[in-house]
Scaffold this active site. Sequence first.
Site, PDB file in Angstrom:
ATOM      1  N   ASP A  51     -34.960 -19.314  15.399  1.00  0.00           N
ATOM      2  CA  ASP A  51     -34.909 -18.098  16.597  1.00  0.00           C
ATOM      3  C   ASP A  51     -34.288 -17.992  17.227  1.00  0.00           C
ATOM      4  OD1 ASP A  51     -36.826 -18.988  17.024  1.00  0.00           O
ATOM      5  OD2 ASP A  51     -38.637 -17.412  16.127  1.00  0.00           O
ATOM      6  N   SER A  52     -34.451 -19.368  17.616  1.00  0.00           N
ATOM      7  CA  SER A  52     -34.351 -20.012  19.573  1.00  0.00           C
ATOM      8  C   SER A  52     -32.933 -19.114  20.125  1.00  0.00           C
ATOM      9  CB  SER A  52     -33.591 -21.576  19.601  1.00  0.00           C
ATOM     10  OG  SER A  52     -33.099 -21.589  18.580  1.00  0.00           O
ATOM     11  N   ASP A  90     -34.700 -19.187   9.488  1.00  0.00           N
ATOM     12  CA  ASP A  90     -36.255 -19.046  10.521  1.00  0.00           C
ATOM     13  C   ASP A  90     -36.280 -17.474  10.708  1.00  0.00           C
ATOM     14  OD1 ASP A  90     -37.719 -19.756  11.800  1.00  0.00           O
ATOM     15  OD2 ASP A  90     -37.060 -20.208  13.715  1.00  0.00           O
ATOM     16  N   LYS A 120     -37.778 -20.429   7.195  1.00  0.00           N
ATOM     17  CA  LYS A 120     -38.868 -21.564   8.352  1.00  0.00           C
ATOM     18  C   LYS A 120     -40.258 -20.085   8.738  1.00  0.00           C
ATOM     19  CE  LYS A 120     -38.754 -23.435  12.316  1.00  0.00           C
ATOM     20  NZ  LYS A 120     -39.304 -22.142  13.203  1.00  0.00           N
ATOM     21  N   GLU A 122     -43.361 -20.563  11.059  1.00  0.00           N
ATOM     22  CA  GLU A 122     -44.880 -21.276  12.118  1.00  0.00           C
ATOM     23  C   GLU A 122     -45.667 -20.484  11.796  1.00  0.00           C
ATOM     24  OE1 GLU A 122     -43.061 -19.954  16.066  1.00  0.00           O
ATOM     25  OE2 GLU A 122     -41.168 -20.360  16.795  1.00  0.00           O
ATOM     26  N   GLU A 189     -43.309 -29.790  16.505  1.00  0.00           N
ATOM     27  CA  GLU A 189     -42.740 -30.007  17.666  1.00  0.00           C
ATOM     28  C   GLU A 189     -44.017 -30.208  18.871  1.00  0.00           C
ATOM     29  OE1 GLU A 189     -39.917 -25.828  18.418  1.00  0.00           O
ATOM     30  OE2 GLU A 189     -40.481 -26.561  20.749  1.00  0.00           O
TER      31      GLU A 189
HETATM   32  O1  KIV Z   1     -35.596 -21.631  17.028  1.00  0.00           O
HETATM   33  C1  KIV Z   1     -35.488 -22.977  16.753  1.00  0.00           C
HETATM   34  O2  KIV Z   1     -34.344 -23.904  17.248  1.00  0.00           O
HETATM   35  C2  KIV Z   1     -36.699 -24.150  16.015  1.00  0.00           C
HETATM   36  C3  KIV Z   1     -36.534 -25.236  16.243  1.00  0.00           C
HETATM   37  C4  KIV Z   1     -36.149 -25.587  18.261  1.00  0.00           C
HETATM   38  C5  KIV Z   1     -37.151 -25.350  15.348  1.00  0.00           C
HETATM   39  O3  KIV Z   1     -38.150 -23.068  16.281  1.00  0.00           O
END
Ligand code: KIV
Length: 271
Positions: A51-52, A90, A120, A122, A189
Amino acid sequence: MAEEKKRSRVTTAVIRDMKRRGEKIAALTAYDYPTARLLDQSGIDVLLVGDSLGMVVLGYASTLPVTMEEMIHPTKAVCRGVERAMVIADMPFMAYQVSADSALLNAGRFLKETDAQAIKLEGGREWAEVIRRMTSAGIPVMGHLGLTPQSVQQFGGFKVQGRGDEAARRIFEDARIVQEAGAFCVVLEAVPAALAGEITGTLGIPTIGIGAGVGCDGQILVTNDMLGAFERFTPRFVKQYATLSVPMREAFAQYSREVKSGVFPGKEHSF
Ligand code: KIV
């Protein structure tokens, strides 16, 4: 035969085996088809559609505004570009926090609507039940502990986590809980390298570090950061392998000059 072996698909079992064999896992983020192809061809084991994307592609100030729809399309594109690498999608902010039922439905969307192999999310103990339900439903889950960017408002900024005995103990326990809930690997992280190394030595599942030292089972970076293609902010833990923004800006500026001066298109570009 060797070529066939090289291209065989990375799965959760392969990732677990890599830890067992002591083979490091190379992961990077991906948000589009052409980059996913290049990453896959370069031997990257895991592509995370992070989600970056909200920050480095969509220009948001944080990852918080990102929606499921904004994640589904790039995940489909990344999957189309990949033959070997594992693709993980994510879960964006509020896609799993509201209820276990909606979390399961949203995680399921990634597997039903895209070819992603895992999701993924968090956080630690607070999501153990959600992780359990997802893994029971056949959805592999990657955990994410330490600096979890969706909690940036709570942390008061992008700060190293797990400093001090109490904070370190909590991350350590969370790593165990996430593993017991069924996660097949976990991102660490921005945590002290010693803590990440200890967690890695204790867990049976692989740890993927980002700003967490060399002791993790694998490493991940945001691709746009490591390429030097995102100029707004570069965390200290990023190694820049290129400075792509410079040749890109030069190429755009030259194109602009050539269009305005009539140099482009030349005869060879015309019919
Ligand atoms: O959103 C993302 O790119 C991430 C990575 C930096 C682990 O969570």
